[in-house]
Design a protein around this motif. Structure first.
Motif, mmCIF file in Angstrom:
data_model
loop_
_atom_site.group_PDB
_atom_site.id
_atom_site.type_symbol
_atom_site.label_atom_id
_atom_site.label_comp_id
_atom_site.label_asym_id
_atom_site.label_seq_id
_atom_site.Cartn_x
_atom_site.Cartn_y
_atom_site.Cartn_z
ATOM 1 N N GLU A 141 -3.295 15.202 7.057
ATOM 2 C CA GLU A 141 -4.002 14.763 5.860
ATOM 3 C C GLU A 141 -2.969 14.565 4.753
ATOM 4 N N TYR A 194 -13.750 6.563 3.013
ATOM 5 C CA TYR A 194 -14.430 6.438 1.727
ATOM 6 C C TYR A 194 -15.929 6.633 1.930
ATOM 7 N N THR A 237 -2.073 4.200 9.255
ATOM 8 C CA THR A 237 -2.673 5.053 8.230
ATOM 9 C C THR A 237 -4.161 4.751 8.119
ATOM 10 N N GLN A 277 -5.403 -2.210 1.904
ATOM 11 C CA GLN A 277 -6.174 -1.499 2.921
ATOM 12 C C GLN A 277 -7.288 -2.423 3.407
ATOM 13 N N LYS A 331 -4.580 6.429 -2.415
ATOM 14 C CA LYS A 331 -6.025 6.181 -2.443
ATOM 15 C C LYS A 331 -6.367 5.017 -3.354
ATOM 16 N N SER A 380 -7.766 5.728 5.993
ATOM 17 C CA SER A 380 -8.411 6.343 4.828
ATOM 18 C C SER A 380 -9.917 6.276 5.006
ATOM 19 N N GLN A 414 -7.003 10.618 3.309
ATOM 20 C CA GLN A 414 -6.149 9.685 4.032
ATOM 21 C C GLN A 414 -5.310 10.429 5.059
ATOM 22 N N PHE A 457 -13.017 7.750 -2.595
ATOM 23 C CA PHE A 457 -12.008 8.185 -1.625
ATOM 24 C C PHE A 457 -12.293 9.605 -1.155
#
Lengths: 111, 112
Positions: free
Chosen positions: B54, B35, B31, B101, A98, B33, B48, B45
Motif C-alpha cells: 500500500e 476509488y 500500479t 490513471q 492519488k 488505485s 493505491q 481515493f
C-alpha cells in the motif's frame, strides 16, 4: 476540505457551439491536472490533461487552459456535439499520487 | 490490448457482511488505485498499491483493506458493511509515478 471544486453542477449548450467547463483548486502543490468524461454506469474515461508547467494543451476539439495564478482550469469543447453529453470531472494530483476529483459538471448538448 | 477490468459488475450485500472486489490493470501497468464514488459526487481515493504494498491511503477506515498480487491485479476488501458503503467502486491503473490513471467500468455495491 474540497481541494478541487467544480461550481457548476450542470451546463446546457447548443450543438455546434462552444462548451466551457470550469474547475478551481486550492492546493498549489498539484503538478498535474486531468479531465475525465463519465457516462452513467461506466467508469470515467480519460479525456485530456495538462502539466502545471504549461498553460494550454489541445487535442482535437478539446483544449484545456491552466491559470496557475488564479488556481483555475477550464475545458473548452469546440464544436460541441450531442455525443459529448456526459458528466465531466476535473482532477488533480502530484507526482503520480492519488487523484483529487471535483464534484462533476453535467454537460447537455442539445441538437 | 485489454483495458482495466473489474468484477463483479454488480453486488448486493446486507449490513455486517464482507465483500471482495477484483481488478485487473491495463496491460503494462504496475500500479492500482481504488476509488469510491457515491451518487452525485466525484470519486474519492481509497488507496493505491505498487509492488504489492500500500503506497498511499485516503481517509477511509480500516474496514477497507486491499491487496496486490505479483501479476499486478488487485482486490479491495470491505468488512462489516454499512449502508453508507453503497457506492460505485472504481479501480484505476497506471505506471508508478505516472500522473494519468485509467479507470475500469466499476463495481456497483448495494448494501441493504
Amino acid at each position: 476540505d474540497q481541494q478541487v471544486k467544480q461550481n457548476s453542477p450542470s451546463l446546457s449548450v447548443q450543438e455546434g457551439r462552444i462548451s466551457i467547463l470550469n474547475c478551481d483548486y486550492t492546493n498549489s502543490m498539484f503538478d498535474y491536472f486531468l479531465w475525465y468524461k463519465k457516462y452513467p454506469a461506466e467508469g470515467p474515461t480519460f479525456l485530456i490533461s495538462i502539466s502545471s508547467i504549461k498553460d494550454k494543451n489541445e487535442d482535437g476539439r478539446f483544449t484545456v487552459f491552466l491559470n496557475k495564478s488564479a488556481k483555475h482550469l477550464s475545458l473548452h469543447i469546440v464544436p460541441s456535439q450531442p455525443g459529448d453529453s456526459a458528466v465531466y470531472f476535473c482532477a488533480a494530483n502530484r507526482q503520480g499520487g492519488k487523484l483529487i476529483f471535483g464534484q462533476g459538471t453535467e454537460l447537455s448538448v442539445k441538437p | 490490448d485489454a483495458g482495466v477490468t473489474q468484477s463483479p459488475t454488480h453486488l448486493i450485500k446486507t449490513r455486517g457482511q464482507q465483500v471482495t472486489l477484483r481488478c485487473s490493470p491495463k496491460s503494462g501497468h504496475d500500479t492500482v488505485s481504488w476509488y469510491q464514488q457515491a451518487l452525485g459526487q466525484g470519486p474519492q481515493f481509497i488507496f493505491q498499491y505498487y509492488e504489492e504494498e500500500e503506497r498511499q491511503r485516503g481517509n477511509f477506515p480500516d474496514r477497507f483493506s486491499g491487496h496486490q498480487f505479483p501479476n499486478y491485479s488487485s482486490e479491495l476488501n470491505v468488512n462489516a458493511l454499512l449502508l453508507g458503503d453503497s457506492a460505485l467502486y472504481l479501480c484505476a491503473s497506471s505506471l508508478v509515478n505516472d500522473n494519468e490513471q485509467f479507470f475500469g467500468p466499476g463495481t456497483r455495491l448495494t448494501v441493504l
